[in-house]
Design a protein around this motif. Structure first.
Motif, PDB file in Angstrom:
ATOM      1  N   TRP A  77      43.447  32.680  34.330  1.00  0.00           N
ATOM      2  CA  TRP A  77      44.706  33.532  34.839  1.00  0.00           C
ATOM      3  C   TRP A  77      45.927  32.815  35.025  1.00  0.00           C
ATOM      4  O   TRP A  77      45.928  31.619  35.220  1.00  0.00           O
ATOM      5  CB  TRP A  77      44.164  33.903  36.510  1.00  0.00           C
ATOM      6  CG  TRP A  77      43.221  35.030  36.552  1.00  0.00           C
ATOM      7  CD1 TRP A  77      41.958  34.648  36.640  1.00  0.00           C
ATOM      8  CD2 TRP A  77      43.318  36.271  36.425  1.00  0.00           C
ATOM      9  NE1 TRP A  77      41.382  35.940  37.138  1.00  0.00           N
ATOM     10  CE2 TRP A  77      42.262  36.943  36.663  1.00  0.00           C
ATOM     11  CE3 TRP A  77      44.715  37.186  36.362  1.00  0.00           C
ATOM     12  CZ2 TRP A  77      42.030  38.316  36.817  1.00  0.00           C
ATOM     13  CZ3 TRP A  77      44.489  38.350  36.351  1.00  0.00           C
ATOM     14  CH2 TRP A  77      43.224  39.284  36.354  1.00  0.00           C
ATOM     15  N   HIS A  78      46.712  33.691  34.372  1.00  0.00           N
ATOM     16  CA  HIS A  78      48.149  32.943  34.282  1.00  0.00           C
ATOM     17  C   HIS A  78      49.254  33.872  34.493  1.00  0.00           C
ATOM     18  O   HIS A  78      49.132  35.122  34.894  1.00  0.00           O
ATOM     19  CB  HIS A  78      48.452  32.567  32.785  1.00  0.00           C
ATOM     20  CG  HIS A  78      48.300  33.555  31.772  1.00  0.00           C
ATOM     21  ND1 HIS A  78      49.832  34.011  31.180  1.00  0.00           N
ATOM     22  CD2 HIS A  78      47.444  34.273  31.196  1.00  0.00           C
ATOM     23  CE1 HIS A  78      49.513  34.807  30.439  1.00  0.00           C
ATOM     24  NE2 HIS A  78      47.981  35.319  30.312  1.00  0.00           N
ATOM     25  N   VAL A  79      50.474  33.163  35.045  1.00  0.00           N
ATOM     26  CA  VAL A  79      51.604  33.956  35.433  1.00  0.00           C
ATOM     27  C   VAL A  79      52.571  33.921  34.121  1.00  0.00           C
ATOM     28  O   VAL A  79      53.019  32.869  33.744  1.00  0.00           O
ATOM     29  CB  VAL A  79      52.255  33.541  36.657  1.00  0.00           C
ATOM     30  CG1 VAL A  79      53.740  34.421  36.967  1.00  0.00           C
ATOM     31  CG2 VAL A  79      51.265  33.590  37.901  1.00  0.00           C
ATOM     32  N   ASN A  80      52.786  35.153  33.501  1.00  0.00           N
ATOM     33  CA  ASN A  80      53.636  35.322  32.590  1.00  0.00           C
ATOM     34  C   ASN A  80      55.061  35.216  32.493  1.00  0.00           C
ATOM     35  O   ASN A  80      55.639  34.971  33.876  1.00  0.00           O
ATOM     36  CB  ASN A  80      53.276  36.517  31.557  1.00  0.00           C
ATOM     37  CG  ASN A  80      53.614  37.759  32.223  1.00  0.00           C
ATOM     38  OD1 ASN A  80      54.367  37.974  33.097  1.00  0.00           O
ATOM     39  ND2 ASN A  80      53.279  38.800  31.621  1.00  0.00           N
ATOM     40  N   GLN A  81      56.096  35.218  31.602  1.00  0.00           N
ATOM     41  CA  GLN A  81      57.295  34.995  31.852  1.00  0.00           C
ATOM     42  C   GLN A  81      57.987  36.192  32.580  1.00  0.00           C
ATOM     43  O   GLN A  81      59.147  36.112  32.986  1.00  0.00           O
ATOM     44  CB  GLN A  81      58.279  34.831  30.438  1.00  0.00           C
ATOM     45  CG  GLN A  81      57.979  36.186  29.593  1.00  0.00           C
ATOM     46  CD  GLN A  81      56.718  36.199  28.561  1.00  0.00           C
ATOM     47  OE1 GLN A  81      55.767  35.629  28.806  1.00  0.00           O
ATOM     48  NE2 GLN A  81      56.826  36.821  27.521  1.00  0.00           N
ATOM     49  N   PHE A  82      57.134  37.245  32.848  1.00  0.00           N
ATOM     50  CA  PHE A  82      57.839  38.414  33.500  1.00  0.00           C
ATOM     51  C   PHE A  82      57.062  38.330  35.205  1.00  0.00           C
ATOM     52  O   PHE A  82      57.529  39.192  35.783  1.00  0.00           O
ATOM     53  CB  PHE A  82      57.461  39.719  33.003  1.00  0.00           C
ATOM     54  CG  PHE A  82      57.733  39.726  31.669  1.00  0.00           C
ATOM     55  CD1 PHE A  82      58.957  39.876  31.113  1.00  0.00           C
ATOM     56  CD2 PHE A  82      56.910  39.985  30.350  1.00  0.00           C
ATOM     57  CE1 PHE A  82      59.523  39.993  29.824  1.00  0.00           C
ATOM     58  CE2 PHE A  82      57.233  39.930  29.321  1.00  0.00           C
ATOM     59  CZ  PHE A  82      58.516  39.914  28.690  1.00  0.00           C
ATOM     60  N   GLY A  83      56.508  37.251  35.418  1.00  0.00           N
ATOM     61  CA  GLY A  83      56.140  37.132  36.781  1.00  0.00           C
ATOM     62  C   GLY A  83      54.867  38.041  36.921  1.00  0.00           C
ATOM     63  O   GLY A  83      54.237  38.246  37.929  1.00  0.00           O
ATOM     64  N   GLU A  84      54.014  38.453  35.864  1.00  0.00           N
ATOM     65  CA  GLU A  84      53.029  39.159  36.232  1.00  0.00           C
ATOM     66  C   GLU A  84      51.603  38.253  35.875  1.00  0.00           C
ATOM     67  O   GLU A  84      51.516  37.444  35.346  1.00  0.00           O
ATOM     68  CB  GLU A  84      52.663  40.262  35.064  1.00  0.00           C
ATOM     69  CG  GLU A  84      54.031  41.338  35.079  1.00  0.00           C
ATOM     70  CD  GLU A  84      54.044  42.000  33.692  1.00  0.00           C
ATOM     71  OE1 GLU A  84      54.384  43.042  33.742  1.00  0.00           O
ATOM     72  OE2 GLU A  84      53.700  41.337  32.710  1.00  0.00           O
ATOM     73  N   LYS A  85      50.294  38.724  36.919  1.00  0.00           N
ATOM     74  CA  LYS A  85      49.268  37.747  36.772  1.00  0.00           C
ATOM     75  C   LYS A  85      48.511  38.489  35.866  1.00  0.00           C
ATOM     76  O   LYS A  85      48.200  39.655  35.746  1.00  0.00           O
ATOM     77  CB  LYS A  85      48.789  37.888  38.122  1.00  0.00           C
ATOM     78  CG  LYS A  85      49.478  36.886  39.267  1.00  0.00           C
ATOM     79  CD  LYS A  85      48.548  36.872  40.420  1.00  0.00           C
ATOM     80  CE  LYS A  85      49.426  36.482  41.542  1.00  0.00           C
ATOM     81  NZ  LYS A  85      48.485  36.373  42.886  1.00  0.00           N
ATOM     82  N   VAL A  86      47.943  37.609  34.736  1.00  0.00           N
ATOM     83  CA  VAL A  86      47.505  38.236  33.588  1.00  0.00           C
ATOM     84  C   VAL A  86      46.070  37.166  33.325  1.00  0.00           C
ATOM     85  O   VAL A  86      46.231  36.167  33.389  1.00  0.00           O
ATOM     86  CB  VAL A  86      48.182  38.204  32.266  1.00  0.00           C
ATOM     87  CG1 VAL A  86      47.415  38.710  31.263  1.00  0.00           C
ATOM     88  CG2 VAL A  86      49.555  39.058  32.489  1.00  0.00           C
ATOM     89  N   ARG A  87      45.069  37.935  32.949  1.00  0.00           N
ATOM     90  CA  ARG A  87      43.826  37.221  32.434  1.00  0.00           C
ATOM     91  C   ARG A  87      43.929  37.113  31.017  1.00  0.00           C
ATOM     92  O   ARG A  87      44.247  38.131  30.039  1.00  0.00           O
ATOM     93  CB  ARG A  87      42.809  38.017  32.930  1.00  0.00           C
ATOM     94  CG  ARG A  87      41.425  37.305  32.683  1.00  0.00           C
ATOM     95  CD  ARG A  87      39.982  37.816  33.349  1.00  0.00           C
ATOM     96  NE  ARG A  87      38.858  37.078  33.002  1.00  0.00           N
ATOM     97  CZ  ARG A  87      37.714  37.435  33.350  1.00  0.00           C
ATOM     98  NH1 ARG A  87      37.628  38.462  33.928  1.00  0.00           N
ATOM     99  NH2 ARG A  87      36.599  36.831  32.862  1.00  0.00           N
ATOM    100  N   ALA A  88      43.390  35.894  30.374  1.00  0.00           N
ATOM    101  CA  ALA A  88      43.223  35.495  29.193  1.00  0.00           C
ATOM    102  C   ALA A  88      41.914  34.963  28.810  1.00  0.00           C
ATOM    103  O   ALA A  88      41.409  34.418  29.694  1.00  0.00           O
ATOM    104  CB  ALA A  88      44.240  34.568  28.536  1.00  0.00           C
ATOM    105  N   CYS A  89      41.148  35.731  28.054  1.00  0.00           N
ATOM    106  CA  CYS A  89      39.823  35.100  27.678  1.00  0.00           C
ATOM    107  C   CYS A  89      39.634  34.230  26.358  1.00  0.00           C
ATOM    108  O   CYS A  89      40.555  34.546  25.188  1.00  0.00           O
ATOM    109  CB  CYS A  89      38.919  36.413  27.451  1.00  0.00           C
ATOM    110  SG  CYS A  89      38.798  37.097  29.093  1.00  0.00           S
ATOM    111  N   ASN A  90      38.793  33.324  26.228  1.00  0.00           N
ATOM    112  CA  ASN A  90      38.354  32.806  25.007  1.00  0.00           C
ATOM    113  C   ASN A  90      39.494  31.892  24.534  1.00  0.00           C
ATOM    114  O   ASN A  90      40.068  31.804  23.437  1.00  0.00           O
ATOM    115  CB  ASN A  90      37.930  33.307  23.752  1.00  0.00           C
ATOM    116  CG  ASN A  90      36.875  34.037  24.304  1.00  0.00           C
ATOM    117  OD1 ASN A  90      35.980  33.574  25.161  1.00  0.00           O
ATOM    118  ND2 ASN A  90      36.233  35.260  23.721  1.00  0.00           N
TER     119      ASN A  90
END
Length: 128
Positions: A77-90
């Motif tokens: 789980w990361h916070v992108n440059q827009f402040g959104e919480k996003v899941r990245a896999c693999n």
């Protein structure tokens, strides 16, 4: 002191080490050279090192509590440059950055503009 649990990644018994005679600092480390992950925990006392080692994360692990495993497939789980919480896999952690390897291409940093907050080892693929 409670007994040591086996390594959560390979199942082998860990090694308890007193770091120095002058300090009370102790560590517990996976004793299997073929583990691939070789986790370790250290603390100011033997009791604390064992307690920390025996604590098992269920699911997501904060990067502040335990560093990511290098070169192992993870979901994050990361916070992108827009402040959104996003899941990245693999994705994989190199020790410096999160990267992805695609067929016949150099690994590239996929999360350089993001702040990873949590990780977990990627689950195994389902059996057919």
């Amino acid at each position: 002191m409670e007994g040591l649990k086996a390594c959560p990644f390979c199942g082998e018994q860990p090694l308890f080490v007193k770091v120095s005679r002058q300090s009370k600092r102790c560590m517990v480390i996976c004793n299997n050279p073929n583990c691939g992950i070789r986790p370790e925990s250290s603390a100011g006392t033997g009791y604390s090192a064992v307690k920390k080692w025996n604590t098992r994360a269920s699911g997501w692990i904060s990067v502040e509590d335990w560093p990511p495993v290098c070169d192992q497939l993870c979901d994050v789980w990361h916070v992108n440059q827009f402040g959104e919480k996003v899941r990245a896999c693999n994705v994989m952690w190199s020790g410096l950055s999160w990267y992805v390897e695609l067929d016949d291409e150099e690994p590239f940093d996929v999360l350089k503009n993001s702040k990873v907050t949590h990780w977990m080892l990627a689950p195994a693929a389902p059996e057919a």
